[in-house]
Write a protein that holds these residues in place. Structure first.
Motif, short mmCIF file in Angstrom:
data_model
loop_
_atom_site.label_atom_id
_atom_site.label_comp_id
_atom_site.label_asym_id
_atom_site.label_seq_id
_atom_site.Cartn_x
_atom_site.Cartn_y
_atom_site.Cartn_z
N ILE A 31 -12.05 17.54 53.59
CA ILE A 31 -10.88 17.22 54.41
C ILE A 31 -10.46 18.42 55.26
CG2 ILE A 31 -8.42 16.62 54.26
CD1 ILE A 31 -9.23 15.02 51.64
N ARG A 51 -14.22 29.95 51.17
CA ARG A 51 -14.96 30.91 50.34
C ARG A 51 -16.44 31.00 50.73
NH1 ARG A 51 -15.01 27.68 44.55
NH2 ARG A 51 -15.77 25.76 45.48
N THR A 52 -16.99 29.97 51.40
CA THR A 52 -18.43 30.00 51.71
C THR A 52 -18.59 30.24 53.21
OG1 THR A 52 -18.76 28.40 49.93
CG2 THR A 52 -20.61 28.74 51.44
N LYS A 55 -20.61 27.90 55.57
CA LYS A 55 -19.97 26.63 55.93
C LYS A 55 -18.92 26.85 57.03
CE LYS A 55 -20.26 24.27 51.43
NZ LYS A 55 -19.45 23.56 50.41
N ASP A 77 -12.28 34.26 48.90
CA ASP A 77 -12.30 33.42 47.70
C ASP A 77 -10.91 33.45 47.08
OD1 ASP A 77 -12.60 32.17 45.29
OD2 ASP A 77 -14.50 33.17 44.78
N LEU A 78 -10.22 32.33 47.13
CA LEU A 78 -8.83 32.28 46.64
C LEU A 78 -8.76 32.36 45.12
CD1 LEU A 78 -7.40 29.57 49.09
CD2 LEU A 78 -7.09 32.06 49.20
N ASN A 106 -4.96 23.45 51.95
CA ASN A 106 -5.86 22.35 51.62
C ASN A 106 -6.83 22.70 50.49
OD1 ASN A 106 -7.80 19.95 52.41
ND2 ASN A 106 -9.02 21.82 52.56
N SER A 108 -8.55 23.42 47.20
CA SER A 108 -8.21 23.16 45.80
C SER A 108 -9.49 23.01 45.02
CB SER A 108 -7.42 21.85 45.65
OG SER A 108 -6.07 22.02 45.95
N TYR A 172 -5.45 20.08 37.08
CA TYR A 172 -5.42 19.65 38.49
C TYR A 172 -4.13 18.89 38.78
CZ TYR A 172 -6.73 17.16 42.79
OH TYR A 172 -6.76 16.64 44.07
N LYS A 176 -0.83 19.99 41.09
CA LYS A 176 -0.34 19.21 42.24
C LYS A 176 1.15 18.89 42.09
CE LYS A 176 -4.16 19.10 44.65
NZ LYS A 176 -4.27 19.80 45.94
N THR A 206 -10.79 9.81 49.34
CA THR A 206 -11.53 10.16 50.55
C THR A 206 -12.92 10.62 50.16
OG1 THR A 206 -9.40 10.92 51.45
CG2 THR A 206 -11.38 11.56 52.67
N THR A 208 -15.42 12.79 49.84
CA THR A 208 -15.75 14.23 49.92
C THR A 208 -16.45 14.63 48.62
OG1 THR A 208 -13.74 14.93 48.78
CG2 THR A 208 -13.57 14.65 51.17
N1 LIG Z 1 -11.01 13.78 48.35
C1 LIG Z 1 -10.04 13.08 47.78
O1 LIG Z 1 -10.20 11.90 47.45
C2 LIG Z 1 -8.70 13.75 47.50
C3 LIG Z 1 -7.68 12.97 46.95
C4 LIG Z 1 -6.44 13.55 46.71
C5 LIG Z 1 -6.23 14.88 47.03
N2 LIG Z 1 -7.25 15.62 47.57
C6 LIG Z 1 -6.95 17.02 47.93
O2 LIG Z 1 -7.39 17.25 49.26
C7 LIG Z 1 -7.76 18.62 49.41
C8 LIG Z 1 -9.17 18.71 49.96
O3 LIG Z 1 -10.03 18.09 49.04
P1 LIG Z 1 -11.54 17.69 49.40
O4 LIG Z 1 -11.75 16.37 48.80
O5 LIG Z 1 -11.80 17.92 50.83
O6 LIG Z 1 -12.31 18.77 48.50
P2 LIG Z 1 -13.71 19.49 48.73
O7 LIG Z 1 -14.63 18.61 49.47
O8 LIG Z 1 -14.10 19.98 47.37
O9 LIG Z 1 -13.33 20.72 49.65
C9 LIG Z 1 -12.49 21.72 49.16
C10 LIG Z 1 -12.53 22.90 50.08
O10 LIG Z 1 -11.77 23.96 49.47
C11 LIG Z 1 -12.56 25.12 49.41
N3 LIG Z 1 -12.28 25.94 48.24
C12 LIG Z 1 -12.41 25.58 46.95
N4 LIG Z 1 -12.16 26.64 46.16
C13 LIG Z 1 -11.87 27.68 46.99
C14 LIG Z 1 -11.57 29.03 46.77
N5 LIG Z 1 -11.55 29.55 45.54
N6 LIG Z 1 -11.32 29.82 47.84
C15 LIG Z 1 -11.38 29.32 49.09
N7 LIG Z 1 -11.68 28.04 49.36
C16 LIG Z 1 -11.94 27.24 48.32
C17 LIG Z 1 -13.98 24.61 49.34
O11 LIG Z 1 -14.86 25.65 49.71
P3 LIG Z 1 -16.46 25.52 49.46
O12 LIG Z 1 -16.92 24.55 50.48
O13 LIG Z 1 -16.94 26.88 49.66
O14 LIG Z 1 -16.62 25.00 48.07
C18 LIG Z 1 -13.94 23.45 50.30
O15 LIG Z 1 -14.09 23.87 51.62
C19 LIG Z 1 -7.61 19.25 48.04
O16 LIG Z 1 -6.35 19.88 47.96
C20 LIG Z 1 -7.65 18.06 47.10
O17 LIG Z 1 -6.97 18.33 45.90
C21 LIG Z 1 -8.47 15.09 47.82
#
Ligand SMILES: NC(=O)c1ccc[n+]([C@@H]2O[C@H](COP(=O)([O-])OP(=O)(O)OC[C@H]3O[C@@H](n4cnc5c(N)ncnc54)[C@H](OP(=O)(O)O)[C@@H]3O)[C@@H](O)[C@H]2O)c1
Length: 252
Positions: A31, A51-52, A55, A77-78, A106, A108, A172, A176, A206, A208
């Motif tokens: 996202i 962190r990467t 990407k 890296d958070l 964003n 997490s 988690y 939140k 979503t 992801t």
């Molecule tokens: N997807 C869903 O269905 C959903 C539903 C409800 C809430 N959310 C929330 O939406 C947000 C985005 O989720 P997503 O689904 O897009 O997750 P995702 O695909 O796992 O992406 C998470 C992003 O955060 C980065 N990240 C993780 N740990 C980090 C760290 N230690 N330091 C810096 N960056 C870090 C990741 O970096 P890397 O690429 O390097 O790993 C990645 O770019 C999150 O807050 C999640 O809780 C998502």
């Protein structure tokens, strides 16, 4: 309880974010990546934090190829970032930008999906570090730059399990709930004294990497792609939402 999205039929103007500088955490994937691309496509200079590095570079290249404003890239890296690291980042940004118009929290991590009675403390701490403590440090030290903007927006990313607790979602879900609480406290503090508005946004299911990890048995394409849920991300970041603060939104 029903949570609002962007107003029905909302269409972000193509230049909604022109001239704005917006920092997105976790901008390399999922996202956050879609939000960064979408904000740039609507005119923003985006600071890509993640962190990467590889990407982030891909997102950077995609923004440049699309003719968007030149982004900035911050590999951090958070999970391990110290307060000094965040202060260093804030000082660097203050040297480059007069102000910050937006901050999308964003990034997490999911952590362990297991009952509290079996949960590990190391994993618990790591989730709190990334999902809560890093948000505090970034907010605390970027607030002066946000307060220097004519109208700034902070968006905290929530989740359904951050509004109603659910078995086995452990740290988690608790992180939140903390995020929602943080949003409310900050919004209340800034409401009458600042041009910074503060809201939370639950993207909803979503497609992801995080969603696929949480629900391995699900057909991924049953959920919308990140680029298809950007309307409320744009609405809350742009000036169409000026005056709205302290509220919890749903993207879907
Ligand atoms: N997807 C869903 O269905 C959903 C539903 C409800 C809430 N959310 C929330 O939406 C947000 C985005 O989720 P997503 O689904 O897009 O997750 P995702 O695909 O796992 O992406 C998470 C992003 O955060 C980065 N990240 C993780 N740990 C980090 C760290 N230690 N330091 C810096 N960056 C870090 C990741 O970096 P890397 O690429 O390097 O790993 C990645 O770019 C999150 O807050 C999640 O809780 C998502």
């Amino acid at each position: 309880m029903a949570f609002p999205s962007a107003p029905a039929g909302y269409q972000a103007a193509p230049d909604l974010l022109r001239g704005k500088t917006i920092l997105v955490t976790g901008a390399g994937d999922g996202i956050g990546r879609s939000a960064a691309l979408s904000y740039a496509a609507h005119g923003a200079t985006v600071i890509l934090l993640g962190r990467t590095e590889s990407k982030l570079e891909q997102v950077y290249d995609q923004i440049e190829a699309a003719g968007g404003p030149k982004p900035a890239l911050v590999a951090l890296d958070l999970a391990t970032a110290t307060e000094d690291n965040i202060l260093h980042l804030a000082t660097g940004l203050a040297g480059e930008f007069s102000h910050l118009d937006g901050l999308l929290h964003n990034a997490s991590i999911l952590g362990e999906r297991r009952p509290i009675e079996n949960a590990g403390y190391a994993s618990w701490q790591q989730v709190m570090q990334v999902n809560v403590n890093a948000q505090f440090l970034l907010t605390r030290h970027l607030l002066p730059l946000l307060q220097a903007a004519p109208a700034a927006s902070i968006i905290f990313t929530s989740s359904g399990v951050g509004r109603t607790g659910k078995a086995y979602w452990g740290a988690y879900a608790v992180s939140k709930f903390a995020t929602e609480g943080f949003m409310q406290v900050l919004a209340s503090e800034l409401e009458n004294t600042s041009r910074v508005r503060v809201n939370s946004l639950n993207p909803g299911p979503t497609n992801t990497g995080m969603r696929r990890a949480a629900y391995p048995a699900e057909t991924p394409t049953d959920n919308p792609a990140a680029e298809d849920i950007m309307s409320t991300y744009l609405y809350l970041m742009g000036d169409d939402s000026v005056g709205i603060t302290g509220r919890a939104f749903n993207a879907q």
